[in-house]
Design a protein around this motif. Structure first.
Motif, PDB file in Angstrom:
ATOM      1  N   ALA A  60       0.822  -1.213   0.000  1.00  0.00           N
ATOM      2  CA  ALA A  60       0.000   0.000   0.000  1.00  0.00           C
ATOM      3  C   ALA A  60       0.854   1.260   0.000  1.00  0.00           C
ATOM      4  CB  ALA A  60      -0.932  -0.002   1.223  1.00  0.00           C
ATOM      5  N   ARG A  61       2.179   1.100  -0.149  1.00  0.00           N
ATOM      6  CA  ARG A  61       3.081   2.251  -0.061  1.00  0.00           C
ATOM      7  C   ARG A  61       3.774   2.506  -1.396  1.00  0.00           C
ATOM      8  NH1 ARG A  61       5.013  -0.388   4.878  1.00  0.00           N
ATOM      9  NH2 ARG A  61       7.016  -0.789   3.843  1.00  0.00           N
ATOM     10  N   GLY A  62       3.983   3.792  -1.693  1.00  0.00           N
ATOM     11  CA  GLY A  62       4.797   4.201  -2.823  1.00  0.00           C
ATOM     12  C   GLY A  62       4.435   3.491  -4.125  1.00  0.00           C
ATOM     13  N   PRO A  63       5.452   3.121  -4.886  1.00  0.00           N
ATOM     14  CA  PRO A  63       5.192   2.464  -6.185  1.00  0.00           C
ATOM     15  C   PRO A  63       4.819   0.990  -6.053  1.00  0.00           C
ATOM     16  CG  PRO A  63       7.553   2.635  -5.808  1.00  0.00           C
ATOM     17  CD  PRO A  63       6.890   3.338  -4.654  1.00  0.00           C
ATOM     18  N   TRP A  64       4.840   0.462  -4.804  1.00  0.00           N
ATOM     19  CA  TRP A  64       4.634  -0.981  -4.644  1.00  0.00           C
ATOM     20  C   TRP A  64       3.180  -1.389  -4.787  1.00  0.00           C
ATOM     21  CZ3 TRP A  64       9.098  -0.842  -5.770  1.00  0.00           C
ATOM     22  CH2 TRP A  64      10.136  -0.311  -5.030  1.00  0.00           C
ATOM     23  N   THR A  65       2.288  -0.431  -4.996  1.00  0.00           N
ATOM     24  CA  THR A  65       0.910  -0.793  -5.333  1.00  0.00           C
ATOM     25  C   THR A  65       0.855  -1.491  -6.689  1.00  0.00           C
ATOM     26  OG1 THR A  65       0.608   1.437  -6.221  1.00  0.00           O
ATOM     27  CG2 THR A  65      -0.105   1.058  -3.956  1.00  0.00           C
ATOM     28  N   TYR A  86      11.066   7.646  -4.928  1.00  0.00           N
ATOM     29  CA  TYR A  86      10.653   7.022  -3.663  1.00  0.00           C
ATOM     30  C   TYR A  86      11.776   6.165  -3.085  1.00  0.00           C
ATOM     31  CZ  TYR A  86       8.053   4.114  -0.353  1.00  0.00           C
ATOM     32  OH  TYR A  86       7.625   3.462   0.782  1.00  0.00           O
ATOM     33  N   THR A  87      12.383   5.317  -3.905  1.00  0.00           N
ATOM     34  CA  THR A  87      13.461   4.459  -3.420  1.00  0.00           C
ATOM     35  C   THR A  87      14.735   5.258  -3.162  1.00  0.00           C
ATOM     36  OG1 THR A  87      13.913   3.902  -5.742  1.00  0.00           O
ATOM     37  CG2 THR A  87      12.588   2.353  -4.465  1.00  0.00           C
ATOM     38  N   GLN A  88      14.923   6.354  -3.877  1.00  0.00           N
ATOM     39  CA  GLN A  88      16.061   7.232  -3.579  1.00  0.00           C
ATOM     40  C   GLN A  88      15.927   7.822  -2.183  1.00  0.00           C
ATOM     41  OE1 GLN A  88      16.092  10.078  -6.793  1.00  0.00           O
ATOM     42  NE2 GLN A  88      16.544   8.526  -8.365  1.00  0.00           N
TER      43      GLN A  88
END
Length: 429
Positions: A60-65, A86-88
């Motif tokens: 449910a977070r960041g690009p991991w949707t 986001y990962t940066q």
């Protein structure tokens, strides 16, 4: 006459397919937990941040949707991070640590890990037991998973009974139909003599039995979570955690030799010659079964082992060896050098031993399998230096080709695999 045998066979095969599918789902759930323990648990917890962020609720977070982006991140974190802010941000938040790439994990295996994490996250964090005892050594998650083995067993029995009843009904119907048509009745072949059924049952038993035999054989000699009770209660949480004693102070062999070595009682006496009681500043001590430990009494055991008389502050010469129980063992045909990893490779103790500074009674964190070691060698980068003037670890100065490629910009990093970390003779001799 209506021949019901085809319908009965279809029903029987459908029932068996449903059973195998259910069995496969159970295996998948177990695999998710095993994959998490082998690849993720050294840096991630479900409920709290460790070296990396907590994984609970990750989808449910960041690009991991987008599950596809999650696959890309796990397979190649460095490449994905180049275009993803986001990962940066995660890298900056966690002190510049870069996640290890797990290119060997399939999408189904990643899905199994996510399913296990989300199931654990929904169940909530484990509660402390034993009158305030910690929930698990080293922050290990103690998940009370519901065992569905009984349910599957009952379903199997029900399906087997239904199949047998339908087979008997089919036999009786055929007999009645033959009598009406004037066809001589033949004695039906007993179930236990029917070659089709015998072959089917044999194949099922072969597949299921073979799976458990292979799984058991692969796990022979592995002792993940092995946690023996030692003759003297020694808390790494108090010594390495609360008092910030360096691992190398007690395990000096890890820096220069093959073995880390269990410290002699004289090393203990360097401090406990003056520290003769446990004041509880780090909290009460508990064994894994929840019983409270008297720290002062454990210090007295050290005095007895060393032959130290705290009243006269002299050695009596009546000391005895402490029979510590070894926890981490490797097969005799495997070579492993602590110095190569700790001194040359600058590998942190927690990489292999888990969060040792949070453990009271130490347990084996990793399975120490060949696959676990190889995966680390494939993904761990060694310090070769870079364009910014960092010379890196001088131990690797002989690899001139890689240094030139880094300076030229044709290579950005070097892994243990690149310098021969997967050659058989490195570990087997």
């Amino acid at each position: 006459m209506i021949d019901h045998r085809a319908n009965v066979k279809r029903t029987l095969f459908s029932a068996l397919f449903f059973l195998l599918l259910s069995f496969g789902n159970k295996i998948s759930a177990q695999d998710g937990k095993a994959i998490f323990s082998d690849n993720c648990a050294s840096c991630h917890s479900v409920f709290k941040d460790l070296t990396g962020p907590a994984l609970g609720g990750v989808t449910a977070r960041g690009p991991w949707t987008d599950r596809k982006k999650l696959y890309a991140w796990v397979h190649n974190p460095a490449g994905f991070m180049q275009t993803d802010p986001y990962t940066q941000g995660l890298k900056q938040k966690f002190g510049g640590a870069m996640m290890t790439a797990f290119a060997s994990l399939s999408e189904k295996e990643i899905d199994a890990v996510i399913d296990y994490v989300e199931k654990t996250f929904k169940a909530g964090p484990p509660t402390a037991g034993g009158g305030g005892a910690p929930a698990g050594a080293g922050g290990a998650q103690v998940i009370d998973e519901k065992d569905n083995s009984i349910l599957y067993g009952v379903l199997t029995l029900i399906l087997a009974v239904v199949a047998l009843i339908m087979l008997q009904v089919n036999s009786n119907l055929k007999k009645l139909a033959d009598e009406q048509d004037g066809i001589p009745a033949y004695e039906p072949i007993p179930f236990y003599r029917n070659k089709s059924y015998i072959t089917l049952i044999t194949l099922i038993l072969f597949v299921v039995g073979g799976f458990f035999i292979v799984k058991g054989a692969i796990g022979l000699g592995r002792s993940t979570n092995y946690q023996p009770e030692q003759p003297i209660y020694y808390s790494h949480k108090v010594h390495a955690g609360q008092n910030q004693i360096s691992c190398l102070y007690c395990h000096g062999g890890a820096m220069e030799g093959k073995h880390a070595n269990i410290p002699s009682v004289n090393v203990c006496m360097n401090c406990h010659m003056t520290i003769n009681e446990y004041t509880g500043t780090a909290g009460k001590l508990y064994r894994e079964d929840g019983t409270e430990v008297n720290g002062t009494e454990e210090i007295k055991k050290i005095y007895a082992a060393s032959g130290w008389d705290p009243a006269t502050k002299k050695y009596t010469g009546k000391g005895q060896e402490i029979a510590w129980t070894k926890i981490h063992n490797l097969p005799d045909h495997v070579f492993f050098s602590h110095a190569q990893h700790v001194n040359a490779g600058k590998v942190q103790c927690q990489t292999c031993h888990g969060e040792i500074q949070k453990m009271d009674e130490v347990y084996q964190f990793a399975d120490l399998s060949m696959g676990w070691c190889i995966n680390c060698h494939r993904t761990t980068k060694v310090n070769f230096g870079g364009k910014n003037g960092d010379e890196g670890n001088k131990f690797y100065s002989i690899y001139k080709k890689y240094h030139d490629e880094i300076k030229a910009g044709t290579r950005d990093s070097v892994t243990v695999n690149d310098i021969g970390g997967l050659e058989c003779q490195k570990c087997h001799y």
